[in-house]
Design an enzyme around this catalytic site. Sequence first.
Site, PDB file in Angstrom:
ATOM      1  N   ASN A   1      -7.656  -2.992  14.052  1.00  0.00           N
ATOM      2  CA  ASN A   1      -9.047  -3.280  13.670  1.00  0.00           C
ATOM      3  C   ASN A   1      -9.149  -4.490  12.746  1.00  0.00           C
ATOM      4  OD1 ASN A   1      -7.960  -2.263  11.345  1.00  0.00           O
ATOM      5  ND2 ASN A   1      -9.499  -0.670  11.022  1.00  0.00           N
TER       6      ASN A   1
ATOM      7  N   GLU B   1      -9.577  -1.885   4.968  1.00  0.00           N
ATOM      8  CA  GLU B   1     -10.255  -1.594   6.224  1.00  0.00           C
ATOM      9  C   GLU B   1     -11.617  -2.305   6.272  1.00  0.00           C
ATOM     10  OE1 GLU B   1      -8.550  -0.158   8.364  1.00  0.00           O
ATOM     11  OE2 GLU B   1      -7.694   1.761   7.769  1.00  0.00           O
TER      12      GLU B   1
ATOM     13  N   HIS C   1      -7.384  -4.964  10.008  1.00  0.00           N
ATOM     14  CA  HIS C   1      -7.051  -4.736   8.592  1.00  0.00           C
ATOM     15  C   HIS C   1      -5.745  -5.443   8.217  1.00  0.00           C
ATOM     16  CE1 HIS C   1      -4.634  -0.756   9.363  1.00  0.00           C
ATOM     17  NE2 HIS C   1      -3.822  -1.760   9.310  1.00  0.00           N
TER      18      HIS C   1
ATOM     19  N   ASP D   1       0.827  -1.210   0.000  1.00  0.00           N
ATOM     20  CA  ASP D   1       0.000   0.000   0.000  1.00  0.00           C
ATOM     21  C   ASP D   1       0.859   1.257   0.000  1.00  0.00           C
ATOM     22  OD1 ASP D   1       0.958  -0.433   2.577  1.00  0.00           O
ATOM     23  OD2 ASP D   1      -1.002  -0.955   3.390  1.00  0.00           O
TER      24      ASP D   1
HETATM   25  P1  PGA Z   1       2.225  -1.963  12.372  1.00  0.00           P
HETATM   26  O1  PGA Z   1       1.040  -1.916  11.337  1.00  0.00           O
HETATM   27  O2  PGA Z   1       3.152  -3.006  11.897  1.00  0.00           O
HETATM   28  O3  PGA Z   1       2.847  -0.592  12.328  1.00  0.00           O
HETATM   29  O4  PGA Z   1       1.628  -2.280  13.705  1.00  0.00           O
HETATM   30  C1  PGA Z   1       0.491  -3.117  10.889  1.00  0.00           C
HETATM   31  C2  PGA Z   1      -0.713  -2.824  10.017  1.00  0.00           C
HETATM   32  O5  PGA Z   1      -1.362  -1.787  10.225  1.00  0.00           O
HETATM   33  O6  PGA Z   1      -1.018  -3.629   9.139  1.00  0.00           O
END
Ligand code: PGA
Length: 246
Positions: free
Chosen positions: A136, A143, A138, A67
């Site tokens: 959450n 999302e 995702h 992304d």
């Molecule tokens: P993080 O993010 O590794 O910074 O916790 C993971 C994600 O949001 O997929």
Amino acid sequence: MRVTITSNVHEMSVQAAQMVRDEVRRKPNATLLLPTGGTPLGMYRELTRMHSQEGLTFAEVTTFNLDEYVGLPPGHPGSYRRYMEENFFRHIDIDPANTHVLDGTGSNLEKACLDYEQRIREAGGIDLAVLGIGHNGHVAFVEPPAAVRAWTHVAALARSTREANARFFHSLADVPRAALTVGLGTILGCRRVLLLASGIEKADAVTRAIEGPVHAMCPGSALQLHPDVTVIMDQAAASRLQLREH
Ligand code: PGA
């Protein structure tokens, strides 16, 4: 699903790097789908070490990233292109032409998404996808509620996601409200998937993803539909699992 619980986040990172290394050794021109964020930093450090100390080469590897934020130019400190350059690409021998990160600054983002899927197809598809998971549920920036069959698309970011990522920006207001992201269809189309999670703050999300029902409100749960998923997480992230057979 194969689930491995490591004693700490360092061990998670080392085992994740070993899985990537094994894939690249097996197939030197492998195509990888790669994450950003806090979770994979140790994995990138370990892969960098393997490159400099053990001769692991990425010369023929192709990468795509999961992304990118809408509106951040590639050199912006918060952009994922910049993250990948600083944390991985500049430390290894990958050909820059073989690294693909979505461009969230173009005038036609829909076309950029379609082109990205086309480039993945032209590369022969993804051999190994590495994913983190959001609070959450995702994965990438897909999302909830998530469409299981979606391809790369423009996504509005959840407030909890922007809050979690504000640490990479000056303030919450600076975190973009939208991103380009591969879809669950893209991820389910990868030949193998590696999901990483560390820390107690990920325990709920990863438990819902691997033990809960497959549900649009937990995009990571779609991984239960994939035939070849490995999950590596530390004990804190695993602390709410029921640990039935996966
Ligand atoms: P993080 O993010 O590794 O910074 O916790 C993971 C994600 O949001 O997929």
